[in-house]
Write a protein that holds these residues in place. Structure first.
Motif, PDB file in Angstrom:
ATOM      1  N   GLY A 103       0.767  -1.235   0.000  1.00 36.08           N
ATOM      2  CA  GLY A 103       0.000   0.000   0.000  1.00 36.08           C
ATOM      3  C   GLY A 103       0.795   1.281   0.000  1.00 36.08           C
ATOM      4  N   SER A 104       1.850   1.368   0.802  1.00 37.21           N
ATOM      5  CA  SER A 104       2.588   2.617   0.919  1.00 37.21           C
ATOM      6  C   SER A 104       4.084   2.356   0.879  1.00 37.21           C
ATOM      7  CB  SER A 104       2.232   3.342   2.220  1.00 37.21           C
ATOM      8  OG  SER A 104       2.736   2.647   3.339  1.00 37.21           O
ATOM      9  N   TYR A 105       4.827   3.397   0.504  1.00 42.54           N
ATOM     10  CA  TYR A 105       6.291   3.306   0.468  1.00 42.54           C
ATOM     11  C   TYR A 105       6.842   3.124   1.886  1.00 42.54           C
ATOM     12  CZ  TYR A 105      11.149   4.782   0.119  1.00 42.54           C
ATOM     13  OH  TYR A 105      12.521   4.837   0.222  1.00 42.54           O
ATOM     14  N   ARG A 106       6.227   3.791   2.853  1.00 44.76           N
ATOM     15  CA  ARG A 106       6.680   3.676   4.241  1.00 44.76           C
ATOM     16  C   ARG A 106       6.603   2.230   4.730  1.00 44.76           C
ATOM     17  NH1 ARG A 106       4.162   4.616   9.533  1.00 44.76           N
ATOM     18  NH2 ARG A 106       5.651   5.548  10.977  1.00 44.76           N
ATOM     19  N   THR A 107       5.517   1.539   4.379  1.00 41.99           N
ATOM     20  CA  THR A 107       5.371   0.136   4.772  1.00 41.99           C
ATOM     21  C   THR A 107       6.429  -0.731   4.087  1.00 41.99           C
ATOM     22  OG1 THR A 107       2.991   0.418   5.092  1.00 41.99           O
ATOM     23  CG2 THR A 107       3.798  -1.829   4.808  1.00 41.99           C
ATOM     24  N   ALA A 108       6.655  -0.484   2.795  1.00 40.99           N
ATOM     25  CA  ALA A 108       7.656  -1.260   2.063  1.00 40.99           C
ATOM     26  C   ALA A 108       9.053  -1.021   2.618  1.00 40.99           C
ATOM     27  CB  ALA A 108       7.607  -0.903   0.576  1.00 40.99           C
ATOM     28  N   LEU A 109       9.339   0.225   2.997  1.00 38.45           N
ATOM     29  CA  LEU A 109      10.650   0.556   3.551  1.00 38.45           C
ATOM     30  C   LEU A 109      10.869  -0.144   4.884  1.00 38.45           C
ATOM     31  CD1 LEU A 109      13.148   2.378   3.039  1.00 38.45           C
ATOM     32  CD2 LEU A 109      12.016   4.127   4.411  1.00 38.45           C
ATOM     33  N   PHE A 110       9.831  -0.164   5.709  1.00 36.36           N
ATOM     34  CA  PHE A 110       9.960  -0.832   7.006  1.00 36.36           C
ATOM     35  C   PHE A 110      10.054  -2.344   6.834  1.00 36.36           C
ATOM     36  CE2 PHE A 110       8.080  -1.858  11.345  1.00 36.36           C
ATOM     37  CZ  PHE A 110       9.263  -1.610  12.004  1.00 36.36           C
ATOM     38  N   LEU A 111       9.374  -2.884   5.829  1.00 37.85           N
ATOM     39  CA  LEU A 111       9.485  -4.310   5.514  1.00 37.85           C
ATOM     40  C   LEU A 111      10.931  -4.660   5.179  1.00 37.85           C
ATOM     41  CD1 LEU A 111       8.302  -7.126   4.693  1.00 37.85           C
ATOM     42  CD2 LEU A 111       7.904  -6.145   2.437  1.00 37.85           C
ATOM     43  N   CYS A 112      11.563  -3.854   4.342  1.00 41.89           N
ATOM     44  CA  CYS A 112      12.962  -4.101   3.978  1.00 41.89           C
ATOM     45  C   CYS A 112      13.868  -4.007   5.199  1.00 41.89           C
ATOM     46  CB  CYS A 112      13.403  -3.086   2.925  1.00 41.89           C
ATOM     47  SG  CYS A 112      12.614  -3.268   1.318  1.00 41.89           S
ATOM     48  N   ALA A 113      13.608  -3.021   6.063  1.00 42.53           N
ATOM     49  CA  ALA A 113      14.440  -2.849   7.255  1.00 42.53           C
ATOM     50  C   ALA A 113      14.338  -4.057   8.168  1.00 42.53           C
ATOM     51  CB  ALA A 113      14.029  -1.579   7.998  1.00 42.53           C
ATOM     52  N   ARG A 114      13.140  -4.592   8.332  1.00 44.41           N
ATOM     53  CA  ARG A 114      12.970  -5.746   9.214  1.00 44.41           C
ATOM     54  C   ARG A 114      13.604  -7.002   8.635  1.00 44.41           C
ATOM     55  NH1 ARG A 114       6.871  -5.536  11.641  1.00 44.41           N
ATOM     56  NH2 ARG A 114       6.270  -4.877   9.552  1.00 44.41           N
ATOM     57  N   ILE A 115      13.561  -7.163   7.326  1.00 40.28           N
ATOM     58  CA  ILE A 115      14.227  -8.320   6.717  1.00 40.28           C
ATOM     59  C   ILE A 115      15.740  -8.187   6.870  1.00 40.28           C
ATOM     60  CG2 ILE A 115      14.697  -9.497   4.537  1.00 40.28           C
ATOM     61  CD1 ILE A 115      11.819  -8.995   3.732  1.00 40.28           C
ATOM     62  N   ARG A 116      16.260  -6.989   6.674  1.00 44.51           N
ATOM     63  CA  ARG A 116      17.709  -6.786   6.859  1.00 44.51           C
ATOM     64  C   ARG A 116      18.104  -7.073   8.307  1.00 44.51           C
ATOM     65  NH1 ARG A 116      16.650  -2.064   3.433  1.00 44.51           N
ATOM     66  NH2 ARG A 116      17.359  -2.628   1.334  1.00 44.51           N
ATOM     67  N   PHE A 117      17.235  -6.721   9.251  1.00 45.33           N
ATOM     68  CA  PHE A 117      17.525  -7.018  10.653  1.00 45.33           C
ATOM     69  C   PHE A 117      17.535  -8.522  10.888  1.00 45.33           C
ATOM     70  CE2 PHE A 117      16.074  -6.873  15.273  1.00 45.33           C
ATOM     71  CZ  PHE A 117      17.346  -6.606  15.740  1.00 45.33           C
ATOM     72  N   ALA A 118      16.671  -9.251  10.186  1.00 46.10           N
ATOM     73  CA  ALA A 118      16.674 -10.712  10.294  1.00 46.10           C
ATOM     74  C   ALA A 118      17.973 -11.298   9.751  1.00 46.10           C
ATOM     75  CB  ALA A 118      15.478 -11.298   9.547  1.00 46.10           C
ATOM     76  N   LEU A 119      18.532 -10.682   8.712  1.00 44.32           N
ATOM     77  CA  LEU A 119      19.766 -11.176   8.113  1.00 44.32           C
ATOM     78  C   LEU A 119      20.992 -10.825   8.943  1.00 44.32           C
ATOM     79  CD1 LEU A 119      19.146 -10.240   4.345  1.00 44.32           C
ATOM     80  CD2 LEU A 119      18.468 -12.319   5.563  1.00 44.32           C
ATOM     81  N   LYS A 120      20.868  -9.875   9.844  1.00 41.03           N
ATOM     82  CA  LYS A 120      22.012  -9.403  10.630  1.00 41.03           C
ATOM     83  C   LYS A 120      22.463 -10.459  11.635  1.00 41.03           C
ATOM     84  CE  LYS A 120      23.398  -5.495  13.576  1.00 41.03           C
ATOM     85  NZ  LYS A 120      24.494  -5.011  12.721  1.00 41.03           N
ATOM     86  N   ASP A 121      23.738 -10.777  11.612  1.00 45.57           N
ATOM     87  CA  ASP A 121      24.316 -11.734  12.564  1.00 45.57           C
ATOM     88  C   ASP A 121      24.685 -10.970  13.827  1.00 45.57           C
ATOM     89  OD1 ASP A 121      25.471 -13.821  13.871  1.00 45.57           O
ATOM     90  OD2 ASP A 121      26.994 -14.267  12.361  1.00 45.57           O
ATOM     91  N   ILE A 122      23.801 -11.020  14.824  1.00 46.20           N
ATOM     92  CA  ILE A 122      23.990 -10.227  16.038  1.00 46.20           C
ATOM     93  C   ILE A 122      25.112 -10.784  16.912  1.00 46.20           C
ATOM     94  CG2 ILE A 122      22.868  -9.448  18.163  1.00 46.20           C
ATOM     95  CD1 ILE A 122      20.247  -9.405  16.690  1.00 46.20           C
ATOM     96  N   SER A 123      25.211 -12.103  16.982  1.00 49.38           N
ATOM     97  CA  SER A 123      26.235 -12.739  17.831  1.00 49.38           C
ATOM     98  C   SER A 123      27.010 -13.761  17.018  1.00 49.38           C
ATOM     99  CB  SER A 123      25.584 -13.399  19.055  1.00 49.38           C
ATOM    100  OG  SER A 123      24.862 -12.461  19.815  1.00 49.38           O
TER     101      SER A 123
END
Length: 303
Positions: A103-123
């Motif tokens: 629906g919105s660019y803001r939603t798509a941007l946050f979707l990408c951010a959350r997927i990138r956070f999932a890919l991040k190796d925290i430990s």
């Protein structure tokens, strides 16, 4: 997209990846006799809801992940995971918005951010060893009236690469000898052979390793063979990594804010570290990384 065209098929896939041995309660960790509930809108029971036999709380496959409380359909989540993991560079939020009809660019941007956070190796487990190359690069636009060497408006990325191994990148506003030493101490084994350029940032930190060899780029020296040790001294691996990373960032996003650069760097690291597997295996690994992670629009105010 044909295979996972509905929420039901996507939900089943997420459950197989996250719970290969059956549903696990994200609230108490119970694995025994958690049972599925029959969907009932009047009773507020959604599709894919389970009840924990131990704590009696309800949960779905999205609870305790980056997808929790999202209103985006699960099949779009799954396709977005695949598109971002399969892309050799990166995917823009506008492209995801168009192709997934978000629906919105803001939603798509946050979707990408959350997927990138999932890919991040925290430990990350273990330390880098063998031949390790270290270097830094600066990301940001040009300052008006300043030369190419002006970096006060840029953000620095320090990357450590084990040859034929993994990469670990760190984003910071500024770096100095002390911060470099802490970073190397945390991520590199003492028995490793450190390869850097002539930057004085690594001079003191390099003394704690088995060896510290440098190439002098100012003298157009980029690699040499050390006949005493039989090793090749170079930083070509980490510089090649930076080249691909900058093309990915500049060519796709054009501009990335320092606040979120660490997530973009995490995606680039993830793709480099999984470069020897298939797109499907990379996507499954990325989905497993969403466990136990939440990313909010705004940080919660302290009590």
């Amino acid at each position: 997209m044909r295979r996972f065209s509905t929420e039901e098929t996507a939900r089943s896939y997420f459950e197989r990846i996250r719970w290969p041995d059956g549903p696990v309660c994200p609230h108490c960790g119970n694995t025994e006799k958690n049972y599925a509930r029959t969907a009932n809108k009047k009773a507020g029971i959604r599709e894919g809801m389970y009840t924990c036999k131990e704590c009696r709380d309800t949960f779905t496959v999205t609870v305790g992940t980056v997808m929790e409380r999202s209103h985006i359909p699960l099949n779009k989540w799954l396709i977005a995971f695949y598109m971002m993991c399969a892309s050799k560079t990166q995917i823009s939020a506008l492209q995801l918005q168009r192709q997934l009809e978000i629906g919105s660019y803001r939603t798509a941007l946050f979707l990408c951010a959350r997927i990138r956070f999932a890919l991040k190796d925290i430990s990350p487990s273990g330390k880098l060893g063998g031949e390790v190359e270290a270097d830094e690069t600066y990301v940001g636009g040009k300052a008006r009236g300043k030369g190419r060497g002006y970096t006060k408006n840029k953000t620095v990325i320090v990357s450590l690469v084990q040859r034929d191994g993994d990469v670990r990148s760190h984003v910071a506003e500024r770096v100095n000898g002390a911060s470099i030493e802490r970073l190397l101490r945390k991520h590199v084994e003492e028995g490793a052979h450190l390869n850097t350029d002539e930057s004085p940032l690594y001079k003191k930190a390099g003394k704690r390793f088995a060896s510290h060899e440098r190439v002098n780029h100012s003298q157009e020296e980029y690699a040499y063979y050390d006949y005493r040790t039989g090793r090749t001294v170079t930083t070509n691996t980490v510089e090649g990594f930076f080249g691909n990373a900058k093309r990915s960032l500049d060519g796709t996003h054009h501009n990335v804010s320092p606040q979120h650069l660490h997530l973009y760097a995490a995606e680039i690291d993830f793709k480099y570290n999984t470069r020897k597997v298939t797109d499907g295996e990379r996507t499954a690994k990325g989905i497993r990384g969403m466990e136990g992670k939440r990313l909010m629009y705004r940080a919660k105010k302290p009590a």
